[in-house]
Design a protein around this motif. Structure first.
Motif, mmCIF file in Angstrom:
data_model
loop_
_atom_site.group_PDB
_atom_site.id
_atom_site.type_symbol
_atom_site.label_atom_id
_atom_site.label_comp_id
_atom_site.label_asym_id
_atom_site.label_seq_id
_atom_site.Cartn_x
_atom_site.Cartn_y
_atom_site.Cartn_z
ATOM 1 N N VAL A 128 3.728 -11.767 -12.146
ATOM 2 C CA VAL A 128 3.712 -12.986 -11.343
ATOM 3 C C VAL A 128 2.447 -12.927 -10.486
ATOM 4 C CG1 VAL A 128 4.917 -14.387 -9.636
ATOM 5 C CG2 VAL A 128 6.229 -13.065 -11.304
ATOM 6 N N SER A 129 1.497 -13.783 -10.778
ATOM 7 C CA SER A 129 0.216 -13.741 -10.093
ATOM 8 C C SER A 129 0.354 -14.217 -8.651
ATOM 9 C CB SER A 129 -0.800 -14.625 -10.825
ATOM 10 O OG SER A 129 -0.428 -15.987 -10.729
ATOM 11 N N ASP A 130 -0.663 -13.936 -7.871
ATOM 12 C CA ASP A 130 -0.668 -14.415 -6.487
ATOM 13 C C ASP A 130 -0.646 -15.939 -6.436
ATOM 14 O OD1 ASP A 130 -0.733 -11.822 -5.681
ATOM 15 O OD2 ASP A 130 -2.856 -11.778 -5.186
ATOM 16 N N ALA A 131 -1.316 -16.574 -7.384
ATOM 17 C CA ALA A 131 -1.295 -18.041 -7.429
ATOM 18 C C ALA A 131 0.111 -18.555 -7.682
ATOM 19 C CB ALA A 131 -2.239 -18.534 -8.522
ATOM 20 N N ALA A 132 0.855 -17.861 -8.561
ATOM 21 C CA ALA A 132 2.229 -18.271 -8.840
ATOM 22 C C ALA A 132 3.119 -18.084 -7.609
ATOM 23 C CB ALA A 132 2.773 -17.481 -10.028
ATOM 24 N N ARG A 133 2.922 -17.001 -6.870
ATOM 25 C CA ARG A 133 3.727 -16.775 -5.663
ATOM 26 C C ARG A 133 3.456 -17.857 -4.624
ATOM 27 N NH1 ARG A 133 1.941 -11.405 -6.689
ATOM 28 N NH2 ARG A 133 3.622 -10.069 -7.484
ATOM 29 N N THR A 134 2.186 -18.212 -4.474
ATOM 30 C CA THR A 134 1.843 -19.269 -3.511
ATOM 31 C C THR A 134 2.457 -20.599 -3.925
ATOM 32 O OG1 THR A 134 -0.238 -18.149 -3.008
ATOM 33 C CG2 THR A 134 -0.086 -20.484 -2.415
ATOM 34 N N TYR A 135 2.361 -20.928 -5.225
ATOM 35 C CA TYR A 135 2.912 -22.191 -5.698
ATOM 36 C C TYR A 135 4.437 -22.193 -5.589
ATOM 37 C CZ TYR A 135 3.776 -26.215 -8.698
ATOM 38 O OH TYR A 135 4.199 -27.418 -9.181
ATOM 39 N N LEU A 205 -9.686 -18.447 -0.645
ATOM 40 C CA LEU A 205 -10.921 -18.425 -1.416
ATOM 41 C C LEU A 205 -10.769 -17.853 -2.822
ATOM 42 C CD1 LEU A 205 -13.378 -17.234 1.376
ATOM 43 C CD2 LEU A 205 -13.141 -19.541 0.464
ATOM 44 N N LEU A 206 -9.807 -16.944 -3.020
ATOM 45 C CA LEU A 206 -9.723 -16.298 -4.325
ATOM 46 C C LEU A 206 -9.362 -17.276 -5.432
ATOM 47 C CD1 LEU A 206 -8.121 -12.817 -3.575
ATOM 48 C CD2 LEU A 206 -10.521 -13.455 -3.767
ATOM 49 N N GLN A 403 -11.791 -6.492 -8.380
ATOM 50 C CA GLN A 403 -11.360 -5.551 -7.345
ATOM 51 C C GLN A 403 -11.896 -4.155 -7.640
ATOM 52 O OE1 GLN A 403 -7.309 -6.094 -6.190
ATOM 53 N NE2 GLN A 403 -7.188 -4.156 -5.078
ATOM 54 N N LEU A 404 -11.912 -3.764 -8.905
ATOM 55 C CA LEU A 404 -12.505 -2.482 -9.298
ATOM 56 C C LEU A 404 -13.950 -2.384 -8.816
ATOM 57 C CD1 LEU A 404 -12.879 0.083 -11.204
ATOM 58 C CD2 LEU A 404 -13.521 -1.576 -12.966
ATOM 59 N N LEU A 405 -14.688 -3.480 -8.942
ATOM 60 C CA LEU A 405 -16.104 -3.490 -8.580
ATOM 61 C C LEU A 405 -16.330 -3.661 -7.087
ATOM 62 C CD1 LEU A 405 -17.377 -5.702 -11.539
ATOM 63 C CD2 LEU A 405 -17.589 -3.224 -11.307
ATOM 64 N N GLY A 406 -15.264 -3.888 -6.319
ATOM 65 C CA GLY A 406 -15.402 -4.032 -4.877
ATOM 66 C C GLY A 406 -15.856 -5.406 -4.447
ATOM 67 N N TRP A 407 -15.736 -6.420 -5.328
ATOM 68 C CA TRP A 407 -16.139 -7.768 -4.951
ATOM 69 C C TRP A 407 -15.062 -8.463 -4.127
ATOM 70 C CZ3 TRP A 407 -18.086 -9.681 -10.425
ATOM 71 C CH2 TRP A 407 -19.172 -8.888 -10.817
ATOM 72 N N ILE A 408 -13.798 -8.106 -4.364
ATOM 73 C CA ILE A 408 -12.676 -8.721 -3.656
ATOM 74 C C ILE A 408 -11.655 -7.651 -3.340
ATOM 75 C CG2 ILE A 408 -12.983 -10.934 -4.874
ATOM 76 C CD1 ILE A 408 -10.505 -10.187 -6.565
ATOM 77 N N ASP A 409 -10.697 -7.992 -2.481
ATOM 78 C CA ASP A 409 -9.483 -7.197 -2.363
ATOM 79 C C ASP A 409 -8.314 -8.119 -2.685
ATOM 80 O OD1 ASP A 409 -9.058 -8.754 -0.087
ATOM 81 O OD2 ASP A 409 -9.485 -7.135 1.330
ATOM 82 N N ASP A 410 -7.111 -7.780 -2.244
ATOM 83 C CA ASP A 410 -5.955 -8.602 -2.590
ATOM 84 C C ASP A 410 -5.961 -9.960 -1.902
ATOM 85 O OD1 ASP A 410 -4.613 -6.968 -4.399
ATOM 86 O OD2 ASP A 410 -3.767 -5.745 -2.795
ATOM 87 N N LYS A 411 -6.771 -10.120 -0.864
ATOM 88 C CA LYS A 411 -6.675 -11.328 -0.053
ATOM 89 C C LYS A 411 -7.927 -12.187 -0.045
ATOM 90 C CE LYS A 411 -3.388 -9.170 3.173
ATOM 91 N NZ LYS A 411 -3.155 -8.776 4.579
#
Length: 726
Positions: A128-135, A205-206, A403-411
């Motif tokens: 369940v993606s973060d987008a799905a949780r938000t929706y 933003l994500l 996230q592996l590359l350090g461009w984003i985190d969970d938020k």
């Protein structure tokens, strides 16, 4: 509350309309009983399900539609459980609510029947993606329910998952004792915290970043700007191709994070290793699938011969923790993740990075935790994700890699990416945000080239060897058989020396002529025997042991580039490969010697004409001539021939007039066995270097007996030289 108010207003209008005429009164009375059913979560779910039903009829099903489908299904499941457990409901009310839910569920089933890929979203372990949780929270509020608070995501840890399986090899302990201190470097933390959201503070933003890749129009750039290289020279005279040298040049100029998504066959391994050398990113951690970890060690030796590599097998008893490049496969990462996080790596390469797309898997958690540790301890580490398939199912497959590359985190976006988004002067509400955001992410280090894009850089066809390690009982048995065969040859050689008569022969070292006579005798005996271990049965067993890894690699290729041709000599190797493809849900066509012409033509047509048939499994002898399979540009040679002619005929099934792309033949080699010796002999006798450059070669006059004889001579002379026999 706004939705409830609107419904009540509508009801009041209907009531006032009822006073206007009898017809209107009867209409209002017919509507009044339905008003209670319009309230609550169920009508909201029904409305969204109808939207999804309409959208699915316009293929392909977009990621946003898939998210809506999954959320409705989850809420129907939860609402059914709530209704069943609600003791305040009467039996008739409960039955009524369940009937309404069944109506929504029936509509979902009809939708899933139209697009069966949606069924995967209903599995118990579906992500369940973060987008799905938000929706989901939005839908619940619209239905008058208060969504539960989401627990804060746990910080990644390198010791929590499967801690009971952890090991620390003795070599690692020795390295820690030799250098117990790792100097703290606070520059890494300072760089991560340098970019603070100002204008974009409070914006989500994500999701807009992910969506920016979904809405990109045709012709939108998919690769970061790359500098022209100053030099394309590499170790030991091996020249880089121009597109490879561009990535190395970008590293020299200071770029440190790459999502390297070139198609297979364009040399991602060499680019990663030379980028590590340019960045001095040692020690370097390389995480790879099991089937290619031996090949990575081979490539380290080829491209950076001044650097030592070590491959971790099992518990790591034979590894060298002082090596510059540490290679580990995903399957055993759980045993080593603890000490790997503390070794002080200054770079990390993750091959086939789409393996970590499911952030809930233990494999992904370990990889992301190691990346976090490296970014914490090193100021500017080199981080590279290699994959020919950056997207598997939907746009959110980017999440774990970014996230592996350090461009984003969970938020939120981090560091340079957040700064770049701030510098656009736009917000997600602005019309141009998607294009600007997409460009900002690509400039972080997305590199994507197809064969067709760099066709001038690469030969028309080439053979790429993929060494693999034969593990387990089969590997031990094959190595034992090779040792027994070598001992038998040495024994025959010694016996021949003892019975030699006539004039003494002056020989400096091994008597090669006598060795050839001994090998010829062994070969004659092997050809005459129906049973017993000999060079032919040993090569056959090597082919059987390679079947699984070769099929694994063919499956990876098929996911990355589309159609692939798989060649094998023996029926049992073909059977094993086909079973692997069937188990993975990969459709294939089988082309064998025992088929009728009608069946053969049907299977060829399926591979060349059906886009869902990904792999053609071909007999090397039966399908090596007379076929046109140029719909593919990649093939896998699971077993070696005894001559180059047979191998070339197989490659020519796809390297034909009309082939628009360069052809790559991936030859699976069992490392440290006679298989590698045979491959080298075939190449040395067939002018492979010339063929790799321009597709041309001299007429192959080498017989299979020549290669078989020379393979035995090589085993014998190497054994005698090792013993100092003269």
């Amino acid at each position: 509350m706004a939705r409830t108010g609107r419904r009540r207003s509508g009801g009041a209008r209907a009531g006032s309309g009822a006073q206007r005429s009898g017809a209107q009164r009867s209409g209002a009375q017919r509507r009044r009983p339905s008003r209670p059913a319009e309230q609550g979560i169920i009508p909201v779910l029904a409305g969204i399900a109808r939207e999804v039903d309409t959208a699915v009829q316009r293929t392909p099903t977009r990621p946003g539609v898939r998210t809506k489908f999954q959320v409705v299904a989850l809420l129907v499941r939860e609402e059914r459980a709530r209704v069943m457990a609600d003791g305040s409901l009467t039996a008739s009310k409960r039955e009524q609510e369940l009937k309404r839910l069944d109506g929504v569920a029936t509509l979902l089933a009809r939708i899933a029947a139209r697009d069966t890929s949606l069924l995967a979203l209903l599995a118990e372990d579906a992500r369940v993606s973060d987008a799905a949780r938000t929706y989901k929270a939005t839908v619940m509020r619209a239905g008058g329910l208060e969504p539960p608070e989401e627990p804060a995501p746990a910080e990644p840890t390198v010791t929590a998952p499967a801690a009971r399986n952890q090991v620390v090899p003795q070599s690692v302990i020795s390295r820690q004792l030799a250098n117990p201190f790792l100097a703290p470097d606070f520059e890494a933390a300072a760089e991560r915290n340098a970019a603070r959201a100002r204008r974009l503070a409070g914006w989500e933003l994500l999701e807009p970043l992910f969506r920016s890749f979904e809405v990109a129009g045709p012709g939108a750039p998919a690769c970061m700007p790359l500098p022209a290289p100053h030099s394309m020279s590499a170790a030991l005279g091996r020249a880089l191709m121009p597109h490879q040298a561009q990535v190395v040049e970008a590293t020299i100029r200071g770029h440190r994070t790459f999502l390297l998504a070139d198609e297979p066959g364009l040399g991602k391994t060499a680019q990663a290793l030379l980028a590590a050398q340019a960045a001095d990113a040692y020690p370097l951690l390389v995480v790879v699938p099991n089937v290619v970890k031996t090949n990575w060690a081979h490539e380290v030796e080829l491209w950076t011969p001044s650097r030592r590599s070590t491959v971790i097998h099992g518990d790591g008893d034979r590894m060298n923790a002082f090596a510059d490049v540490v290679i580990v496969n995903y399957e055993i990462l759980d045993r080593h993740v603890g000490w790997l996080g503390d070794l002080g790596f200054r770079g990390m390469v993750v091959d086939e990075a789409h393996f970590i797309k499911n952030k809930g898997s233990q494999r992904s958690q370990h990889v992301l935790a190691l990346s976090e540790r490296i970014r914490t301890r090193s100021p500017r580490p080199l981080l590279m994700a290699l994959t020919g398939t950056p997207l598997i199912n939907d746009i959110e497959d980017f999440r774990a890699i970014w996230q592996l590359l350090g461009w984003i985190d969970d938020k939120q976006p981090l560091g340079k990416l957040m700064t770049a988004l701030e510098d656009t002067g736009l917000t997600p509400a602005d019309r141009g945000f998607s294009a600007a955001a997409r460009a900002a992410v690509i400039d972080m280090g997305i590199v994507r080239r197809r064969k067709a894009d760099v066709v001038a850089d690469i030969p028309a066809r080439r053979v790429a060897d993929l060494p693999i390690e034969l593990d387990g009982a089969a590997g031990r048995s094959i190595r034992a058989a090779e040792v027994a065969l070598t001992k038998r040859l040495v024994s025959r050689y010694r016996a021949a020396l003892e019975v030699r008569t006539g004039e003494p022969v002056e020989v400096d070292g091994v008597d090669v002529e006598l060795a050839r006579r001994v090998a010829a005798g062994e070969l004659k005996d092997s050809s005459a025997k129906a049973k017993g271990e000999n060079v032919f049965t040993m090569v056959r067993r090597i082919g059987q042991a390679k079947a699984g890894p070769a099929a694994d690699y063919a499956a990876q290729l098929a996911r990355n580039v589309g159609k692939v041709v798989f060649f094998a000599k023996h029926v049992d190797v073909m059977d094993q490969a086909e079973q692997t493809f069937a188990d993975r849900g990969i459709r294939y066509a089988s082309i064998r010697g025992d088929q009728t012409p009608k069946v053969r033509e049907k299977n060829i047509a399926a591979f060349t004409g059906d886009p869902d048939v990904s792999i053609a499994v071909c007999s090397l002898t039966a399908a090596g001539v007379g076929l046109n399979l140029q719909v593919a540009s990649n093939l896998v040679l699971a077993e070696l021939s005894w001559t180059d002619a047979e191998q070339t005929q197989a490659i020519d099934r796809i390297h034909r007039i009309g082939q628009a792309e360069p052809v790559t033949a991936w030859r699976i080699i069992a490392a440290q066995t006679v298989d590698a010796r045979i491959a080298g002999l075939i190449d040395s006798k067939s002018g492979l270097a010339a063929r790799a450059l321009d597709g041309a070669s001299e007429e192959d006059t080498t017989s299979s007996t020549d290669v078989q004889l020379d393979a035995l001579v090589g085993l014998l002379t190497d054994a005698l030289a090792a013993e100092g026999v003269g």
